[in-house]
Design an enzyme around this catalytic site. Structure first.
Site, short mmCIF file in Angstrom:
data_model
loop_
_atom_site.label_atom_id
_atom_site.label_comp_id
_atom_site.label_asym_id
_atom_site.label_seq_id
_atom_site.Cartn_x
_atom_site.Cartn_y
_atom_site.Cartn_z
N ASN A 42 0.87 -1.18 0.00
CA ASN A 42 0.00 0.00 0.00
C ASN A 42 0.90 1.23 0.00
OD1 ASN A 42 -1.81 2.06 0.52
ND2 ASN A 42 -2.29 1.41 2.61
N LYS A 87 0.17 4.27 -0.32
CA LYS A 87 -0.46 5.49 0.21
C LYS A 87 -0.20 6.66 -0.77
CE LYS A 87 -0.08 3.47 4.73
NZ LYS A 87 -0.08 3.63 6.16
N HIS A 95 -9.61 1.57 4.86
CA HIS A 95 -8.32 1.72 5.56
C HIS A 95 -8.53 2.69 6.72
CE1 HIS A 95 -4.21 2.92 6.39
NE2 HIS A 95 -3.84 1.79 5.81
N GLU A 130 -6.82 5.09 7.72
CA GLU A 130 -6.58 6.50 7.35
C GLU A 130 -7.81 7.09 6.65
OE1 GLU A 130 -2.84 5.86 5.36
OE2 GLU A 130 -1.91 5.43 7.31
N GLU A 177 -5.71 -4.51 10.72
CA GLU A 177 -4.71 -3.46 10.90
C GLU A 177 -5.01 -2.66 12.16
OE1 GLU A 177 -2.58 -2.42 7.00
OE2 GLU A 177 -4.23 -1.05 7.25
N GLY A 204 1.92 2.60 10.80
CA GLY A 204 2.86 3.72 10.64
C GLY A 204 3.56 4.14 11.92
N SER A 261 3.03 -1.70 10.53
CA SER A 261 4.47 -1.75 10.82
C SER A 261 5.12 -3.10 10.54
CB SER A 261 4.74 -1.30 12.26
OG SER A 261 4.35 0.05 12.43
P1 PGA Z 1 2.57 0.59 7.74
O1 PGA Z 1 1.16 0.79 7.04
O2 PGA Z 1 3.15 -0.70 7.22
O3 PGA Z 1 3.38 1.78 7.32
O4 PGA Z 1 2.33 0.54 9.20
C1 PGA Z 1 0.29 -0.30 6.82
C2 PGA Z 1 -0.98 0.18 6.18
O5 PGA Z 1 -1.39 1.29 6.48
O6 PGA Z 1 -1.59 -0.52 5.36
#
Ligand code: PGA
Length: 257
Positions: free
Chosen positions: A9, A11, A96, A98, A168, A174, A214
């Site tokens: 992903n 982003k 997601h 976010e 998640e 993140g 992460s």
């Molecule tokens: P990250 O993001 O691996 O940077 O924690 C995962 C995601 O948001 O799908």
């Protein structure tokens, strides 16, 4: 046997031209194997350049990070399933954290997006996960099953078989603080139990449940070799070819695959 799936992903990272050179670099480092399915989810604006760089017979799939539920119309700034299909997308990330937390996406919109994706033969990757406060107040399972109930409501067993769930935890996305394998496995088991009770044991055995939050080259093997974890949704670590390739190699070590 569920084929593991690793999704990158991106982003809001990489322009179309950066995406093309990144994919060329990645292709030089990746082990592409039928044992693990790979999907890249760049921003909408880079889908075409990623598609062209991968080439027509690539085994690597293309995913989008969001969609609108209507096929077309007066929805300024939105992108439909039809548009994504036309760019050879086969997957779409939906709900997601976010999108939910920064853009106010609600369960009702998420359910409509899952329905629209399925209607146009895009495979939804439905994201669910709790905040730290929810985890600390022992609400993880209730929260996650509530998100599943909303996102999957009304789906037939056949429709459900095209869906992937991504667990998640928000506190892990993140932050550099991944869930432990035990924490992830416990929630994955709860998700599978929810699917078994709402549909069937067969549906539960078949559905892929990814872990995201992460995932790094350092923790990937521990997470991805767990029986209950069917792959990863990778954010930050998918933006560097070396670290993404290492995560993919870790998924190839899953016993029995
Ligand atoms: P990250 O993001 O691996 O940077 O924690 C995962 C995601 O948001 O799908």
């Amino acid at each position: 046997m569920r084929t593991p799936l690793i999704v990158g992903n991106w982003k809001m990272n990489k322009t179309a031209s950066e995406a093309a050179s990144f994919v060329r670099e990645l292709l030089g480092k990746l082990t592409v194997s039928p044992k693990v399915e790979l999907v890249l989810a760049p921003p909408f604006t880079a889908l075409e350049s990623v598609r062209l760089t991968l080439g027509p017979s690539s085994k690597i799939g293309l995913g989008a990070q969001n969609l609108h539920w209507e096929p077309q119309g007066a929805f300024t700034g939105e992108i439909s399933a039809l548009m994504l299909r036309d760019l050879a997308c086969t997957y779409v990330i939906i709900g997601h954290s976010e999108r939910r937390n920064l853009f106010g996406e609600q369960d009702d919109a998420i359910r409509k997006k899952v329905g629209a994706a399925l209607k146009h033969e895009l495979r939804p990757i439905l994201c669910v996960g709790e905040s730290l406060v929810e985890r600390e107040s022992n609400c993880t399972e209730a929260l996650v099953t509530g998100q599943l109930a909303a996102g999957l409501s009304g789906l037939s067993a056949r429709e459900l078989s095209a869906v992937t769930i991504a667990y998640e935890p928000i506190w892990a996305v993140g932050t550099g603080r991944a869930a432990t394998t035990e924490q992830a496995v416990a929630v994955h088991c709860a998700i599978r139990a929810y699917v078994a009770s709402g549909w069937s044991k067969q549906a539960a055995d078949g559905i892929r449940i990814l872990y995201g939050g992460s995932v790094t080259p350092q923790n990937a093997e521990l997470l991805l070799t767990a029986q209950e974890i069917d792959g990863a949704l990778v954010g930050g670590a998918c933006l560097k070819s070396e670290s993404f390739a290492t995560i993919i190699d870790a998924s190839l070590k899953k016993p029995g695959h």
